[in-house]
Design a protein around this motif. Sequence first.
Motif, PDB file in Angstrom:
ATOM      1  N   TYR A  20       0.856  -1.326  -0.034  1.00  0.00           N
ATOM      2  CA  TYR A  20       0.091  -0.069  -0.061  1.00  0.00           C
ATOM      3  C   TYR A  20       0.984   1.289   0.024  1.00  0.00           C
ATOM      4  O   TYR A  20       0.316   2.399   0.185  1.00  0.00           O
ATOM      5  CB  TYR A  20      -0.979  -0.070   1.306  1.00  0.00           C
ATOM      6  N   ARG A  21       2.090   1.058   0.012  1.00  0.00           N
ATOM      7  CA  ARG A  21       2.850   2.404  -0.406  1.00  0.00           C
ATOM      8  C   ARG A  21       3.414   2.895  -1.534  1.00  0.00           C
ATOM      9  O   ARG A  21       2.987   3.905  -1.895  1.00  0.00           O
ATOM     10  CB  ARG A  21       4.384   1.883   0.465  1.00  0.00           C
ATOM     11  N   SER A  22       3.861   1.815  -2.419  1.00  0.00           N
ATOM     12  CA  SER A  22       4.524   2.097  -3.608  1.00  0.00           C
ATOM     13  C   SER A  22       3.342   1.656  -4.723  1.00  0.00           C
ATOM     14  O   SER A  22       2.371   0.873  -4.366  1.00  0.00           O
ATOM     15  CB  SER A  22       5.643   1.351  -3.875  1.00  0.00           C
ATOM     16  N   HIS A  23       3.303   2.207  -5.820  1.00  0.00           N
ATOM     17  CA  HIS A  23       2.455   1.906  -7.003  1.00  0.00           C
ATOM     18  C   HIS A  23       3.029   0.738  -7.720  1.00  0.00           C
ATOM     19  O   HIS A  23       4.372   0.154  -7.640  1.00  0.00           O
ATOM     20  CB  HIS A  23       2.084   2.957  -7.851  1.00  0.00           C
ATOM     21  N   GLN A  36       4.504   0.386 -10.811  1.00  0.00           N
ATOM     22  CA  GLN A  36       5.615   0.163 -11.598  1.00  0.00           C
ATOM     23  C   GLN A  36       6.986   0.214 -10.755  1.00  0.00           C
ATOM     24  O   GLN A  36       7.881  -0.279 -11.059  1.00  0.00           O
ATOM     25  CB  GLN A  36       5.497   1.636 -12.506  1.00  0.00           C
ATOM     26  N   ILE A  37       6.855   0.930  -9.440  1.00  0.00           N
ATOM     27  CA  ILE A  37       8.090   0.859  -8.639  1.00  0.00           C
ATOM     28  C   ILE A  37       8.158  -0.652  -8.157  1.00  0.00           C
ATOM     29  O   ILE A  37       9.221  -0.906  -7.938  1.00  0.00           O
ATOM     30  CB  ILE A  37       7.725   1.694  -7.501  1.00  0.00           C
ATOM     31  N   LEU A  38       7.018  -1.290  -7.615  1.00  0.00           N
ATOM     32  CA  LEU A  38       7.218  -2.547  -7.307  1.00  0.00           C
ATOM     33  C   LEU A  38       7.644  -3.476  -8.344  1.00  0.00           C
ATOM     34  O   LEU A  38       8.507  -4.582  -7.920  1.00  0.00           O
ATOM     35  CB  LEU A  38       5.599  -3.054  -6.780  1.00  0.00           C
ATOM     36  N   ASN A  39       7.281  -3.367  -9.557  1.00  0.00           N
ATOM     37  CA  ASN A  39       8.033  -4.216 -10.726  1.00  0.00           C
ATOM     38  C   ASN A  39       9.464  -4.115 -10.798  1.00  0.00           C
ATOM     39  O   ASN A  39      10.103  -5.009 -10.912  1.00  0.00           O
ATOM     40  CB  ASN A  39       7.407  -3.934 -11.983  1.00  0.00           C
ATOM     41  N   MET A  40       9.985  -2.862 -10.740  1.00  0.00           N
ATOM     42  CA  MET A  40      11.234  -2.409 -10.537  1.00  0.00           C
ATOM     43  C   MET A  40      12.264  -3.176  -9.442  1.00  0.00           C
ATOM     44  O   MET A  40      13.318  -3.973  -9.398  1.00  0.00           O
ATOM     45  CB  MET A  40      11.536  -1.151 -10.543  1.00  0.00           C
ATOM     46  N   ALA A  41      11.584  -3.048  -8.238  1.00  0.00           N
ATOM     47  CA  ALA A  41      12.053  -3.735  -7.024  1.00  0.00           C
ATOM     48  C   ALA A  41      12.058  -5.421  -7.340  1.00  0.00           C
ATOM     49  O   ALA A  41      13.045  -5.897  -6.890  1.00  0.00           O
ATOM     50  CB  ALA A  41      11.155  -3.260  -5.807  1.00  0.00           C
ATOM     51  N   ALA A  99       0.437  -4.118  -6.331  1.00  0.00           N
ATOM     52  CA  ALA A  99       0.013  -2.870  -5.846  1.00  0.00           C
ATOM     53  C   ALA A  99      -1.452  -2.371  -6.276  1.00  0.00           C
ATOM     54  O   ALA A  99      -1.998  -3.182  -7.306  1.00  0.00           O
ATOM     55  CB  ALA A  99       0.835  -1.765  -6.203  1.00  0.00           C
ATOM     56  N   GLU A 100      -2.172  -1.608  -5.885  1.00  0.00           N
ATOM     57  CA  GLU A 100      -3.679  -1.349  -6.227  1.00  0.00           C
ATOM     58  C   GLU A 100      -3.615  -0.125  -7.134  1.00  0.00           C
ATOM     59  O   GLU A 100      -4.668   0.293  -7.765  1.00  0.00           O
ATOM     60  CB  GLU A 100      -4.544  -1.134  -4.971  1.00  0.00           C
ATOM     61  N   ARG A 101      -2.386   0.464  -7.277  1.00  0.00           N
ATOM     62  CA  ARG A 101      -2.534   1.761  -8.226  1.00  0.00           C
ATOM     63  C   ARG A 101      -1.552   1.663  -9.155  1.00  0.00           C
ATOM     64  O   ARG A 101      -0.440   1.115  -9.157  1.00  0.00           O
ATOM     65  CB  ARG A 101      -2.659   2.894  -7.364  1.00  0.00           C
ATOM     66  N   GLN A 102      -1.524   2.502 -10.140  1.00  0.00           N
ATOM     67  CA  GLN A 102      -0.441   2.701 -11.306  1.00  0.00           C
ATOM     68  C   GLN A 102       0.362   4.015 -11.045  1.00  0.00           C
ATOM     69  O   GLN A 102      -0.230   5.089 -10.513  1.00  0.00           O
ATOM     70  CB  GLN A 102      -0.941   2.618 -12.539  1.00  0.00           C
TER      71      GLN A 102
END
Length: 699
Positions: free
Chosen positions: A6-9, A11-16, A39-42
């Motif tokens: 619920y912190r990052s969107h 695209q950031i999670l895919n990179m991580a 994540a729930e948002r883009q």
Amino acid sequence: QLNTNYRSHEQILNMANSVVDLIQLFFPRSIDRLIKEGAERQGLLPIVLSPVDEKQLTKFFMGTKLSGEASTVNDSQTEASSQQSAPQGTAQFGCSQVVIVRNQLAKSRLPKIFDNMLCLTVYESKGLEFSDVIIYNFFQDSEASQTQWKLLNDVIYNTVQVPQLDDEIMEMDLLDNDNFEEFQRRIKAMENQTEEQCVTYEEKTTLEIKADGYFQRKSKQSNIYKQFSLLCIELKYLYVCITRAKNRVIIYDDFDTRREPMQAHWTKLGLVHTVTKAQLQDPSLMPAVIRDFYEIGMSDSKSTPEQWKIQGIKLFRKKYYDQAIKCFTFSGDFPLVKRCSAHQKAESADQLMSEANSLQWKVRNFNYLPKHTKKQYQKEAKNIRMNARKEFTLAGELFAECGLFSHAGSCFYTANNQLRAAEMFKKLKQFAQAGECYFKQGMYGEAAKMFEAGKMMPRAIECYEITQSWEQLLNSLSRCKDQFKDEEREALVNKYVPIALNSLYKMLVQANQGAEDHTLNKAEIQEMKIKMKYQKNVSQIMEEDEYGEEIESSDHDDNEDDAEEGEAEQEEAADADKEETAKASDGEASEDKSFEVVSVVESVEESEEEGADLLEQVFALKKKKAERKAKEAAEAEGGSDKPAASEGSENSFIIQSDDGAPQDDNQKTFDDFEHLSQFDPEDEFLQSDRSFSIIDSIV
């Protein structure tokens, strides 16, 4: 496991997650395999910025329009300079934007554009979250070598199709055994279905390592975890940096040589936007989303003073004082700025002190070091310790201004400024700590007062003993009698009263050394009588008194007769002493029947060593007299062989040691006067003004 972040969107999670895949590929035993988070948002793809000059870097982060007008930049600069304590010409970012660097040294190498932006190391950023994160010179300052980063070039990317799992399966709790079995059953059923059965597939990229690559060749020769451990650590640090962001991630390096393998990996997976130098020169080449960011920049995210203060408190609690000072400066809370500065200086001084102690430890334990190296280490340690004490002093003054007297006292004490430390502890009514400061400074009188106020009587007595302030010691025992048991107080009184009387006697002798006549005044004669009369240990006298009481209770009538006889003998002894004193003063003494009191008079003007010899003569003569009288009494009764004077009898004059055992004649010293057995309340000397009212203070 929580599968939704619920912190990052997304695209950031895919990179991580791509970084996690690399760790699992090359170092599978160094990380747990978990279901990847979603994540729930883009949001915006992370941006990788190519190396540019400082001017272009400033324009990129401050924002400008595609028309190239400089008015936007100037407006941003004016708005930034209006913020409190923000130097003109530098960007003012928000409290939820941060620059993350590899180590503390990298903080000092930041360009001016980031002077008023929060800056943390990778380690410091753990557990925190920010809206925007700039990862600055991470690859350039990496501890992993360029060769290790090139290891990522051995990755092979395979695209496979896998059945798409429905939401019901994804939401199963796989830790439950029943759910796990149901999950396996459904997956197997989906794999057995054909295309006619409407099974939906999705493409997925899998990673493999080249069979003839550099990694495989090296892994056959040695332990891969040992040889490439730094790369494994750097990848984990990179994951931490990426996951601190909620909205935007920007990666920049002044030199991108080490970053190229990682950047190529992200580009193949389509996880980043790469902004080149040519695109900065011609923004029309940028993708639309990057152009929008380039127009606005990051300096639009302003924060209120309340938001800066909240962020400063968070950083202060984590002891990141340098960044907390920035936050409190922008919020206008200057008392908090001073408080952070005090903590920062104290922390810096503590680090310097640890460094000096480390050098001293090397000198003591590394025997193989040459002498000149040890001397150099000792000199460096001395200089470092001096600087540390200066920092502690400055920190103490700041703490005192903030009203934090406990911190101030600790800093002053460590800086070896004992007087200032004592002042701080006295304000806090911590008298024991103040006493320790005075004691270390050598001010034992003040230390004794503080220890007494702090109810630490053993330490107070120690200070009085050092200064030989016996009268103050006895007065202190009287004032603090409630702090001792009766037995303890009695033992202390029996110990220090004789010492105090002896001190008075020495003062009296010194006061009369310059007198013109050599005659003793009345007070001195009485004092000398006390000295010669009570020459036993206090505990021994107490034992004799207890023994006498037992005899009295067993035979009351006989004891009355003995008491009368004892009084008569004491009167006779007193008359004999007076006669002998009179004969000695008139010069009519003889060798067999007198104590030569003239020599006692002369001893007042002599040294203490001569006095000791005189006492030995007096004691020997009196002992001979007692033995002669006992012998005559024995012959009158029929020639009994009983000893002339039994131990502990009234006529005995044997000097006792502290443990009650008789001393040898050669061991008797003048210092035995310190063991006066008791005092006579009706003695003229003790009732005179020369006694300094010591008895009144302890009775």
